[in-house]
Motif scaffolding. Structure first.
Motif, PDB file in Angstrom:
ATOM      1  N   ALA A  45     -38.227 -73.293   8.197  1.00 17.16           N
ATOM      2  CA  ALA A  45     -39.112 -72.142   8.334  1.00 17.16           C
ATOM      3  C   ALA A  45     -38.357 -70.816   8.226  1.00 17.16           C
ATOM      4  CB  ALA A  45     -39.848 -72.214   9.670  1.00 17.16           C
ATOM      5  N   ASN A  46     -37.042 -70.869   8.277  1.00 13.50           N
ATOM      6  CA  ASN A  46     -36.223 -69.649   8.196  1.00 13.50           C
ATOM      7  C   ASN A  46     -35.844 -69.291   6.767  1.00 13.50           C
ATOM      8  OD1 ASN A  46     -34.517 -71.834   7.814  1.00 13.50           O
ATOM      9  ND2 ASN A  46     -32.775 -70.884   8.850  1.00 13.50           N
ATOM     10  N   LEU A  47     -36.419 -69.987   5.780  1.00 16.87           N
ATOM     11  CA  LEU A  47     -36.070 -69.777   4.370  1.00 16.87           C
ATOM     12  C   LEU A  47     -37.295 -69.300   3.605  1.00 16.87           C
ATOM     13  CD1 LEU A  47     -34.332 -69.960   1.844  1.00 16.87           C
ATOM     14  CD2 LEU A  47     -34.544 -72.447   1.929  1.00 16.87           C
ATOM     15  N   ASP A  48     -37.173 -68.134   2.983  1.00 15.99           N
ATOM     16  CA  ASP A  48     -38.279 -67.511   2.268  1.00 15.99           C
ATOM     17  C   ASP A  48     -37.923 -67.362   0.794  1.00 15.99           C
ATOM     18  OD1 ASP A  48     -40.472 -66.050   1.475  1.00 15.99           O
ATOM     19  OD2 ASP A  48     -39.858 -64.194   2.442  1.00 15.99           O
ATOM     20  N   PHE A  49     -38.567 -68.155  -0.072  1.00 12.78           N
ATOM     21  CA  PHE A  49     -38.353 -68.063  -1.515  1.00 12.78           C
ATOM     22  C   PHE A  49     -39.310 -67.028  -2.107  1.00 12.78           C
ATOM     23  CE2 PHE A  49     -36.212 -72.104  -1.001  1.00 12.78           C
ATOM     24  CZ  PHE A  49     -35.249 -72.091  -2.007  1.00 12.78           C
ATOM     25  N   ARG A  50     -38.769 -66.157  -2.975  1.00  9.35           N
ATOM     26  CA  ARG A  50     -39.585 -65.117  -3.594  1.00  9.35           C
ATOM     27  C   ARG A  50     -39.220 -64.961  -5.070  1.00  9.35           C
ATOM     28  NH1 ARG A  50     -38.812 -60.229   0.866  1.00  9.35           N
ATOM     29  NH2 ARG A  50     -39.423 -61.445   2.725  1.00  9.35           N
ATOM     30  N   THR A  51     -40.210 -64.654  -5.895  1.00  5.99           N
ATOM     31  CA  THR A  51     -39.960 -64.291  -7.280  1.00  5.99           C
ATOM     32  C   THR A  51     -39.648 -62.802  -7.331  1.00  5.99           C
ATOM     33  OG1 THR A  51     -41.520 -65.967  -8.048  1.00  5.99           O
ATOM     34  CG2 THR A  51     -40.882 -64.258  -9.623  1.00  5.99           C
ATOM     35  N   GLY A  52     -38.514 -62.436  -7.901  1.00  5.50           N
ATOM     36  CA  GLY A  52     -38.153 -61.027  -7.931  1.00  5.50           C
ATOM     37  C   GLY A  52     -36.877 -60.762  -8.701  1.00  5.50           C
ATOM     38  N   ASP A  53     -36.605 -59.480  -8.878  1.00  2.00           N
ATOM     39  CA  ASP A  53     -35.448 -58.982  -9.615  1.00  2.00           C
ATOM     40  C   ASP A  53     -34.412 -58.489  -8.612  1.00  2.00           C
ATOM     41  OD1 ASP A  53     -33.617 -57.606 -11.164  1.00  2.00           O
ATOM     42  OD2 ASP A  53     -35.048 -56.142 -11.939  1.00  2.00           O
ATOM     43  N   MET A  54     -33.206 -59.035  -8.671  1.00  2.00           N
ATOM     44  CA  MET A  54     -32.191 -58.671  -7.684  1.00  2.00           C
ATOM     45  C   MET A  54     -31.815 -57.195  -7.732  1.00  2.00           C
ATOM     46  SD  MET A  54     -28.631 -60.256  -9.105  1.00  2.00           S
ATOM     47  CE  MET A  54     -28.046 -60.041 -10.766  1.00  2.00           C
ATOM     48  N   LEU A  55     -32.123 -56.519  -8.840  1.00  2.00           N
ATOM     49  CA  LEU A  55     -31.787 -55.102  -8.951  1.00  2.00           C
ATOM     50  C   LEU A  55     -32.891 -54.205  -8.413  1.00  2.00           C
ATOM     51  CD1 LEU A  55     -30.194 -55.033 -12.521  1.00  2.00           C
ATOM     52  CD2 LEU A  55     -29.049 -55.175 -10.304  1.00  2.00           C
ATOM     53  N   ALA A  56     -33.999 -54.793  -7.976  1.00  6.83           N
ATOM     54  CA  ALA A  56     -35.124 -53.965  -7.538  1.00  6.83           C
ATOM     55  C   ALA A  56     -35.803 -54.568  -6.309  1.00  6.83           C
ATOM     56  CB  ALA A  56     -36.124 -53.810  -8.681  1.00  6.83           C
ATOM     57  N   LEU A  57     -35.002 -55.016  -5.348  1.00  2.47           N
ATOM     58  CA  LEU A  57     -35.573 -55.643  -4.157  1.00  2.47           C
ATOM     59  C   LEU A  57     -35.997 -54.632  -3.102  1.00  2.47           C
ATOM     60  CD1 LEU A  57     -33.162 -58.703  -3.810  1.00  2.47           C
ATOM     61  CD2 LEU A  57     -35.465 -58.640  -4.785  1.00  2.47           C
ATOM     62  N   GLY A  58     -35.389 -53.469  -3.100  1.00  2.00           N
ATOM     63  CA  GLY A  58     -35.823 -52.408  -2.202  1.00  2.00           C
ATOM     64  C   GLY A  58     -35.355 -52.520  -0.762  1.00  2.00           C
ATOM     65  N   TYR A  59     -34.409 -53.400  -0.486  1.00  2.00           N
ATOM     66  CA  TYR A  59     -33.910 -53.498   0.889  1.00  2.00           C
ATOM     67  C   TYR A  59     -33.023 -52.292   1.227  1.00  2.00           C
ATOM     68  CZ  TYR A  59     -35.529 -58.333   1.111  1.00  2.00           C
ATOM     69  OH  TYR A  59     -36.310 -59.457   1.118  1.00  2.00           O
ATOM     70  N   PRO A  60     -33.066 -51.835   2.466  1.00  2.99           N
ATOM     71  CA  PRO A  60     -32.188 -50.727   2.856  1.00  2.99           C
ATOM     72  C   PRO A  60     -30.716 -51.133   2.828  1.00  2.99           C
ATOM     73  CG  PRO A  60     -33.955 -51.081   4.471  1.00  2.99           C
ATOM     74  CD  PRO A  60     -33.950 -52.265   3.561  1.00  2.99           C
ATOM     75  N   ASP A  61     -29.843 -50.147   2.911  1.00 10.01           N
ATOM     76  CA  ASP A  61     -28.418 -50.422   3.047  1.00 10.01           C
ATOM     77  C   ASP A  61     -28.183 -51.324   4.257  1.00 10.01           C
ATOM     78  OD1 ASP A  61     -28.190 -48.643   0.984  1.00 10.01           O
ATOM     79  OD2 ASP A  61     -27.162 -47.080   2.125  1.00 10.01           O
TER      80      ASP A  61
END
Length: 269
Positions: A96-112
């Motif tokens: 349950a601690n693993l979240d798979f997502r479709t996305g682009d590693m250059l545009a994930l939007g996570y903060p520093d």
């Protein structure tokens, strides 16, 4: 489309097409090298991990096991069919601690400084500007966190790789690649130089020579069908596909193994 968009579209198309064979037992090296990468990171319970170019979970699954229920792993890939395979495995394992997502590693939007560890196994070379991609991963890493980049070593899948492209050349020379993208960082020196250009001065880099046993030339074809070669094969009509397969396999009589050397890098921030 610009160069980056073209590269992303090609990678997504190739690996979506390859999803039906990606987890075939003959291609067990995806998960073997993913687990080895995680072992080198020394993940601890409770840590937050981002795995980009995650495929069907070769590194994300063991990472989730390592950080435990108090940790978190986010696994991202452009190929939605591989993401779906990984998500199904996570459900089967009760992770349950693993979240798979479709996305682009250059545009994930996570903060520093969002993650304790970042993982990229056999993926960084698909981005035309590897330095910019590595900088983006490094940005999301917390002080004291670790970045793991794993890439292929020299002569990947030889002698089958050369036989494949010779067969393609005889039928569709317009599809023959001038280079394989991982060749830019297939040695410790090349990978260290790329990391240095991204501002990462210190990294533990280990080259590991290896081979992957195949029982027959047909095993190699299953590997090709479940990997990036599928992007080329998908452009062939049925008759050309059949001839390429026959030409490729005819050149591999007696072949019992293909080269699978790997270069691992781990850098601490």
């Amino acid at each position: 489309m610009n160069e980056l968009e073209i590269a992303k579209a090609k990678a997504a198309a190739a690996y979506n097409a390859a999803a039906d064979y990606f987890d075939h037992p003959v291609s067990s090296f995806w998960h073997r090298f993913g687990r080895r990468t995680v072992e080198r990171l020394g993940l601890r319970p409770g840590e937050a991990v981002l795995d980009v170019c995650c495929g069907s979970g070769g590194s994300a699954l063991p990472a989730a096991e390592a950080v435990g229920p108090d940790g978190k792993v986010v696994a991202v890939d452009l190929a939605e069919r591989l993401v779906a395979l990984g998500a199904a495995k996570a459900r089967e394992k009760g992770l349950a601690n693993l979240d798979f997502r479709t996305g682009d590693m250059l545009a994930l939007g996570y903060p520093d400084a969002s993650f304790n560890a970042l993982i990229c196994v056999f993926g960084i070379f698909f981005v035309p500007d590897m330095v910019a991609a590595t900088k983006e991963l490094w940005r999301m890493l917390r002080p004291g966190g670790r970045l793991a980049i794993t890439t292929w070593g020299p002569d990947l899948f030889e002698p089958a790789n050369g036989a494949f492209w010779e067969a393609i050349k005889e039928e569709r020379p317009d599809l023959v690649k001038g280079f394989n993208p991982w060749e830019r960082i297939s040695t410790p020196a090349g990978l260290r130089e790329m990391l240095g250009q991204a501002g990462i001065a210190e990294a533990e880099i280990v080259a590991e020579e290896g081979s992957h046993a195949i029982a027959s030339p047909e095993d190699w074809w299953l590997v090709a069908m479940g990997s990036g070669y599928r992007g080329t094969l998908a452009q062939l009509d049925a008759e050309t596909f059949k001839r390429v397969r026959e030409r490729n396999l005819a050149r591999l009589g007696g072949c019992e193994a293909i080269a699978t050397s790997v270069v691992y890098a781990v850098a601490e921030k």
